[in-house]
Structure formats: C-alpha cells, structure tokens
Design a protein around this motif. Structure first.
Motif, PDB file in Angstrom:
ATOM      1  N   TYR A   1       7.034  15.867  51.111  1.00 36.95           N
ATOM      2  CA  TYR A   1       7.965  15.156  51.984  1.00 36.95           C
ATOM      3  C   TYR A   1       8.826  14.138  51.241  1.00 36.95           C
ATOM      4  O   TYR A   1       9.683  13.499  51.837  1.00 36.95           O
ATOM      5  N   ASN A   2       8.556  13.961  49.935  1.00 37.25           N
ATOM      6  CA  ASN A   2       9.238  12.918  49.169  1.00 37.25           C
ATOM      7  C   ASN A   2      10.069  13.487  48.029  1.00 37.25           C
ATOM      8  O   ASN A   2       9.875  14.630  47.608  1.00 37.25           O
ATOM      9  N   MET A   3      10.969  12.659  47.522  1.00 36.67           N
ATOM     10  CA  MET A   3      11.889  13.039  46.456  1.00 36.67           C
ATOM     11  C   MET A   3      11.143  13.646  45.257  1.00 36.67           C
ATOM     12  O   MET A   3      10.146  13.086  44.795  1.00 36.67           O
ATOM     13  N   ALA A   4      11.655  14.767  44.760  1.00 38.64           N
ATOM     14  CA  ALA A   4      11.056  15.417  43.592  1.00 38.64           C
ATOM     15  C   ALA A   4      11.711  14.868  42.329  1.00 38.64           C
ATOM     16  O   ALA A   4      12.942  14.859  42.219  1.00 38.64           O
ATOM     17  N   SER A   5      10.882  14.429  41.373  1.00 37.97           N
ATOM     18  CA  SER A   5      11.451  13.814  40.163  1.00 37.97           C
ATOM     19  C   SER A   5      12.277  14.817  39.359  1.00 37.97           C
ATOM     20  O   SER A   5      13.289  14.453  38.766  1.00 37.97           O
ATOM     21  N   ALA A   6      11.860  16.091  39.384  1.00 30.58           N
ATOM     22  CA  ALA A   6      12.625  17.103  38.633  1.00 30.58           C
ATOM     23  C   ALA A   6      14.019  17.275  39.245  1.00 30.58           C
ATOM     24  O   ALA A   6      15.009  17.436  38.522  1.00 30.58           O
ATOM     25  N   SER A   7      14.107  17.233  40.583  1.00 31.88           N
ATOM     26  CA  SER A   7      15.416  17.356  41.232  1.00 31.88           C
ATOM     27  C   SER A   7      16.281  16.152  40.885  1.00 31.88           C
ATOM     28  O   SER A   7      17.484  16.289  40.648  1.00 31.88           O
ATOM     29  N   LEU A   8      15.651  14.971  40.854  1.00 34.24           N
ATOM     30  CA  LEU A   8      16.422  13.770  40.506  1.00 34.24           C
ATOM     31  C   LEU A   8      16.963  13.896  39.087  1.00 34.24           C
ATOM     32  O   LEU A   8      18.158  13.675  38.843  1.00 34.24           O
ATOM     33  N   ALA A   9      16.076  14.305  38.161  1.00 35.42           N
ATOM     34  CA  ALA A   9      16.503  14.425  36.761  1.00 35.42           C
ATOM     35  C   ALA A   9      17.671  15.403  36.641  1.00 35.42           C
ATOM     36  O   ALA A   9      18.606  15.177  35.872  1.00 35.42           O
ATOM     37  N   GLY A  10      17.622  16.477  37.444  1.00 33.91           N
ATOM     38  CA  GLY A  10      18.662  17.489  37.370  1.00 33.91           C
ATOM     39  C   GLY A  10      19.998  17.068  37.960  1.00 33.91           C
ATOM     40  O   GLY A  10      21.021  17.698  37.700  1.00 33.91           O
ATOM     41  N   ARG A  11      19.980  16.025  38.776  1.00 35.70           N
ATOM     42  CA  ARG A  11      21.220  15.636  39.458  1.00 35.70           C
ATOM     43  C   ARG A  11      21.881  14.390  38.883  1.00 35.70           C
ATOM     44  O   ARG A  11      22.989  14.033  39.282  1.00 35.70           O
ATOM     45  N   LEU A  12      21.181  13.698  37.994  1.00 32.36           N
ATOM     46  CA  LEU A  12      21.707  12.403  37.528  1.00 32.36           C
ATOM     47  C   LEU A  12      23.013  12.551  36.740  1.00 32.36           C
ATOM     48  O   LEU A  12      23.144  13.421  35.896  1.00 32.36           O
ATOM     49  N   THR A  13      23.956  11.686  37.053  1.00 30.00           N
ATOM     50  CA  THR A  13      25.198  11.583  36.275  1.00 30.00           C
ATOM     51  C   THR A  13      25.474  10.087  36.119  1.00 30.00           C
ATOM     52  O   THR A  13      24.784   9.270  36.736  1.00 30.00           O
ATOM     53  N   ASP A  14      26.461   9.739  35.354  1.00 29.44           N
ATOM     54  CA  ASP A  14      26.715   8.299  35.199  1.00 29.44           C
ATOM     55  C   ASP A  14      27.476   7.699  36.380  1.00 29.44           C
ATOM     56  O   ASP A  14      27.730   6.499  36.407  1.00 29.44           O
ATOM     57  N   ARG A  15      27.811   8.534  37.359  1.00 26.49           N
ATOM     58  CA  ARG A  15      28.400   7.968  38.587  1.00 26.49           C
ATOM     59  C   ARG A  15      27.328   7.406  39.511  1.00 26.49           C
ATOM     60  O   ARG A  15      27.605   6.594  40.379  1.00 26.49           O
ATOM     61  N   ILE A  16      26.086   7.875  39.352  1.00 23.60           N
ATOM     62  CA  ILE A  16      24.989   7.413  40.210  1.00 23.60           C
ATOM     63  C   ILE A  16      24.501   6.059  39.720  1.00 23.60           C
ATOM     64  O   ILE A  16      24.062   5.917  38.580  1.00 23.60           O
ATOM     65  N   LYS A  17      24.569   5.048  40.589  1.00 25.80           N
ATOM     66  CA  LYS A  17      24.276   3.666  40.169  1.00 25.80           C
ATOM     67  C   LYS A  17      22.961   3.132  40.733  1.00 25.80           C
ATOM     68  O   LYS A  17      22.557   2.027  40.399  1.00 25.80           O
ATOM     69  N   ALA A  18      22.334   3.878  41.635  1.00 18.63           N
ATOM     70  CA  ALA A  18      21.042   3.435  42.178  1.00 18.63           C
ATOM     71  C   ALA A  18      20.322   4.629  42.785  1.00 18.63           C
ATOM     72  O   ALA A  18      20.961   5.621  43.171  1.00 18.63           O
TER      73      ALA A  18
END
Ligand SMILES: *Cc1c(COP(=O)(O)O)cnc(C)c1O
Length: 370
Positions: free
Chosen positions: A65-82
């Motif tokens: 039910y919670n955010m997957a760290s692998a998905s987060l790692a795959g989506r990060l760009t330098d536009r994401i600030k938090a």
C-alpha cells in the motif's frame, strides 16, 4: 501524539494546508515537481498544486500500500524537489530504502502521518527522522477532532519558517466554525459501525447540498481553495489538545481490534496486511485484499457492517475523467490501480466495539461470500 511525540506543532485548517506549508519550507517553488505516491487521496496532489508545483506519481509496492523505493529511484529527476512518504492505513512505509534513495539525490523527505502517530520503523516513531511531517484531524483519522491539519519538524530552522509563514494565516469565518462544530456533534452521535451505511449516504447528500463540510474540494485549473490561508478553527484546536492526551488509549484500542481481525478472518477469504520486518503498524483502518470487492461491499451494506472502499481510485475519489486535473496519467501506476480494485478496510476507531469486530469477521468468513 502526546506532546513529546510531536513537540511544537503548527496547526492549519486542513492536513493538506500543513503539507503545502512544509513543501514551501523545503524550498519547493512554482514549476518544481514533488514525488507522491499513487493510491492516495486528492488532498495530497491538491497541496502540491496549491503552491504551483506539479505532482509526480510513484507506484506502490507489489501487493502493498506504500511507495516502492525502486519506483521512486526510477522516476527521480532534478526537477523533483521533495518526496512525500505516506504511511497508508498506518502501515509504515519503507523509510530506510526511500530515505536512502531521496538522500542520495539530496531531496528532503516529508512524512504523511495522517493515518498514524504511533507506527514505528526500527523502534523509531514515524514522522521523526525527516524534514518534517504532517497529519490531519479530520473525521476518519486517529485523532478525529473535526477538520484540521498539524505540521511538525525536528529541525529548528524548519520550525522557524513554519512559524513565520503562519503569521500570515487568518481564522476562517465564524459561521464555518459553527458548521464544523455541529458536524462534529453529529459525528459523535451517529458514527458507529452499525449505522455506517445510512449515515454515510446522508453525509454525502448534505455535503452536496453545502450543508456539511465535505472532504474534497473541486479541483479547478487555476483557483486555489481559500483553505490554504486559514488556521485551524479554535474549538478544533482545543479538541486536538485534549485528544492528544488520549492517544495512547486510541492506539491500544486500534491494536486490540486489528489483532482480532488478524486472528479471526481466515486467510483464504482475504489477504491480510504484512508490515515490513522491523516495523510496527498501528492501523487507522485494517486493510484486506479480496477477490470480489463489489460483492463484499454489497454484502457488508446488507449486513450493516462498516466496510470502507477507499482508496477506490489511485487519486481518491477522482475518476478517470478528472485525473488530468491532478496530472495523473492512466496506467502509469499499475500496482496502485490494481490495489484500488482489491482493497476493503475495516474500522479500528473507538466506536468500534468487539461485537462489531465479530460481526465483520463473520461476514468475511461466511460461506459463500457472494
Ligand atoms: C486525510 C488525508 C490527507 C489530507 O488531510 P485533510 O485534512 O483532509 O486535508 C492527506 N493524506 C492522507 C493520507 C490522508 O488520509
């Protein structure tokens, strides 16, 4: 959330306002992006949009039910600030893995503790080892004090920013405070599991007529709801202070109820939640994955058993036609979309008696379900 759990608290008209203030304190500006999980409620992207930033949706864990760290790692760009990490239903997110992904990218983590104060990761309470955290004291939350939001932070410089910004906030009009008070009274009298379905119908009707304060603002392209400039209503504030002292009891009751569901509902019928190793969940709702959600909800309604259907869309309660207003793309978070079709939730709040729990268990274990 005894005083020690939160320390100094900053209070607002709603939880989403507290979240927006933390984002601002984290330096998120117009045009920036903020990572949030799909399988959430519209209040969360609303907070992001209210400051002119754009939500980026991260998928949830497989069967979780919670955010997957692998998905987060795959989506990060330098536009994401938090990154906003949500502990859905009180199940602690994988803070270690998510914190490490965010930390490597130099992005602050804000914890969404709307569903729990006492859940723990590796012995530490959630909401403590991050940039800042927030909670909501709305009807369905562990501290149900009306409508309101709370922000807190372990960092003095963050608290300083929140304090300065709060001086620009005003209280909402008196009539609104009165409406909330009447609503709270009705909630106290009427909210019990065996009256759940008819009361829910009446509330939705009243909210549509404008006679009750609903949980969701209409998402407009340009307008920011006035909520984002309002403080917490005075009588709600006083109730929060009082209820915080009762938090240990609220948690103990939720624990006892959840344990009874866990041992009572047979695993063949429904998949129980499984907290990550080393974590402790305090459930605001006890989630189960079931094969035939519509049939089970219909059976619950018929038997007058309280059974929640949320989140029933990845950005609850928005249907596909409205997803563009919160920048969600259909199909982008398949796990979240799958979970919406499977999840039902049982109550753990203080009006839940053990006989309500047993009626729910009977409903789940009856043969056949549909
Ligand atoms: C309720 C809730 C919010 C928003 O709280 P409001 O007080 O309604 O603005 C945010 N995140 C989660 C997970 C919630 O359950």
């Amino acid at each position: 959330m005894d005083e020690n759990v939160i320390g100094q608290r900053f209070t607002y008209y709603r939880g989403r306002v507290a979240m927006a203030e933390l984002l601002k304190a984290a330096g998120v500006r117009k045009g920036d992006e903020v990572a949030i999980q799909a399988f959430t409620c519209v209040a969360v992207p609303e907070a992001v949009l209210s400051i002119g930033a754009c939500p980026v949706y991260i998928d949830i864990e497989r069967d979780g039910y919670n955010m997957a760290s692998a998905s987060l790692a795959g989506r990060l760009t330098d536009r994401i600030k938090a990154v906003v990490v949500q502990h859905t239903f009180g199940l602690p997110a994988d803070l270690t893995a998510l914190g490490s992904v965010a930390g490597q990218a130099g992005i602050p983590v804000i914890e969404d503790c709307c569903h729990t104060y006492h859940s723990r990761v590796g012995g530490a309470l959630v909401g403590q080892n991050c940039f800042g955290a927030f909670s909501s004291v709305e009807w369905g939350k562990p501290i149900a004090a009306g409508i309101g939001g709370v922000a807190w932070s372990g960092h003095a410089e963050v608290r300083e920013k929140l304090a300065v910004s709060l001086t620009h906030f005003t209280p909402p009009a008196t009539a609104r405070g009165l409406k909330l008070w009447l609503q709270l009274l009705a909630h106290r009298v009427l909210y019990r599991p065996s009256w759940y379905w008819p009361v829910r119908r009446a509330f939705k009707l009243l909210a549509r007529l404008g006679a009750a304060e609903g949980n969701y603002n209409a998402m407009a392209e340009v307008a920011v709801a006035p909520d984002f400039h309002w403080k917490m209503v005075g009588h709600v504030e006083r109730r929060v202070t009082r209820m915080m002292r009762e938090l240990a009891d609220i948690t103990a009751h939720a624990d006892a109820v959840a344990e009874r569901y866990r041992t009572g509902i047979r695993g063949l019928r429904a998949v129980h939640p499984s907290p990550l190793p080393g974590t402790r969940a305090v459930y605001v709702r006890y989630p189960l994955r079931v094969a035939n959600k519509p049939a089970l909800l219909a059976a619950a309604r018929k038997a007058n058993v309280e059974l929640g259907d949320w989140y029933s869309t990845p950005i609850h309660p928005l249907g596909p036609r409205d997803w563009a207003t919160v920048a969600y793309q259909a199909g982008s978070c398949p796990e979240a979309e799958k979970r919406c079709g499977e999840v039902v939730t049982l109550p753990t709040h203080r009006a839940t008696r053990m006989r309500d729990v047993d009626r729910a268990i009977t409903l789940f274990n009856q043969d056949p379900i549909h």
